[in-house]
Design a protein around this motif. Structure first.
Motif: not given
Length: 358
Positions: A67-68, A70-75, A113, A131
């Motif tokens: 999950t972390w 994923l958040l980094l990838s989105l950023l 993910f 997502i």
């Protein structure tokens, strides 16, 4: 597992990297890209180290940080869209000494993910759709149609392998088929539309958008059975095939090493896919099974798309050939994925299940 089998996958990886270095050396020798060979040599050495490091990491670790990541990838995908365009697109973050492609990370992260949420509950199907759609949209806006289709393909096959769907996946596919023509006519950039039209009618666009493909086919065909020899390919040496160190690296191999060289490369890829399939069957739990299956389909799509577009059998999308095309971001991600596969294949994964059994 026998020691010889354990050593086979690293040898397979090294052989593919060697093939790539030969082709890149020939494609860039004596021209303005000549320094890229040494860069790729550095990236390959670093990627092999990544392969070894990742092979020591447990699948429990990857599930915990999915999950972390994923958040980094989105950023990163948002950041790259805020940067000034280069040649009409925003795909790279330039650090001066090297460039980084966030969509390559997204391609890896979506596997982790989806495997995580599908291994936890059947109800997470909708989260996976949302997502995946968000990642695909951000990559589409770069624009990068090839990687967008790659992300959607990974979602479809992981969802299929997970069996975490009912009638809803059919509805999503029908909606997708309805929307696709609209995207083709209203949502694509002009050059993307030209690529699709040139794929359907290459003769008409042989001097424009189909030029690269037509020249690649000619180069491969001129190689004959044994090829013209390293550094002796006329189409390659005189620049008749643009982007021959990246998208059309397969044409260099076909021209200079001939049928023998391309067949050897295909055999190496076949052995690689066979070992990834064996690793998938060895997975002791749903999470590692889906991760390995996702890696397998990612390699398969890359190999078939890149070689297919060199032969005029697939549209040109800019998808690299694993461990052969020039590139730092892609070879690092491919090596990391293969490191995870090797952990399963070598039987080093922890015996205790970390999620629901398959």
């Amino acid at each position: 597992m026998r020691k010889g089998v354990k050593l086979f996958l690293p040898f397979n990886l090294a052989a593919l990297m060697f093939f790539g270095l030969l082709a890149i050396f020939s494609a860039t020798y004596g021209n303005r890209f000549s320094g890229l060979f040494y860069r790729q040599l550095f990236w390959d050495a670093l990627a092999f180290s990544v392969f070894l490091v990742v092979s020591r990491l447990s699948f429990r670790f990857w599930k915990a940080i999915a999950t972390w990541l994923l958040l980094l990838s989105l950023l990163l995908l948002v950041i790259v869209l805020l940067l000034p365009p280069v040649s009409g697109s925003r795909r790279w973050i330039d650090f001066g000494v090297a460039s980084f492609q966030p969509s390559e990370v997204a391609k890896f992260v979506i596997i982790l993910f989806l495997a995580k949420i599908y291994s936890e509950s059947r109800k997470n199907f909708y989260i996976g759709v949302a997502i995946t759609g968000l990642l695909a949209f951000l990559i589409y806006k770069e624009p990068d149609l090839g990687m967008t289709m790659m992300i959607l393909g990974i979602w479809f096959f992981i969802t299929f392998f997970s069996r975490r769907f009912d009638k809803w996946i059919l509805i999503v596919l029908v909606v997708g088929l309805v929307i696709l023509p609209l995207l083709l006519f209203f949502g694509l950039e002009e050059y993307q539309m030209n690529r699709i039209l040139s794929f359907m009618n290459p003769e008409k666009y042989a001097s424009s958008s189909a030029y690269n493909t037509v020249q690649a086919i000619r180069a491969i065909g001129s190689g004959g059975f044994t090829g013209k020899g390293l550094l002796l390919g006329v189409m390659n040496r005189y620049g008749y095939v643009p982007e021959d160190h990246t998208d059309f690296i397969f044409s260099v191999i076909g021209e200079e090493l001939g049928f023998v060289g391309t067949l050897t490369l295909l055999m190496l890829y076949s052995l690689l896919m066979l070992n990834i399939w064996k690793a998938t069957k060895r997975a002791p739990d749903m999470f590692s099974y889906l991760v390995s299956a996702g890696i397998m389909i990612t390699f398969f799509m890359h190999i078939t798309e890149n070689i297919g577009m060199n032969l005029g059998l697939m549209p040109v999308t800019g998808i690299p050939l694993p461990f052969v095309s020039y590139g730092g971001s892609s070879v690092m991600i491919f090596a990391a994925q293969l490191g995870m596969t090797y952990r399963l294949l070598a039987g080093n994964i922890e015996a205790k299940l970390i999620s629901n059994e398959i």
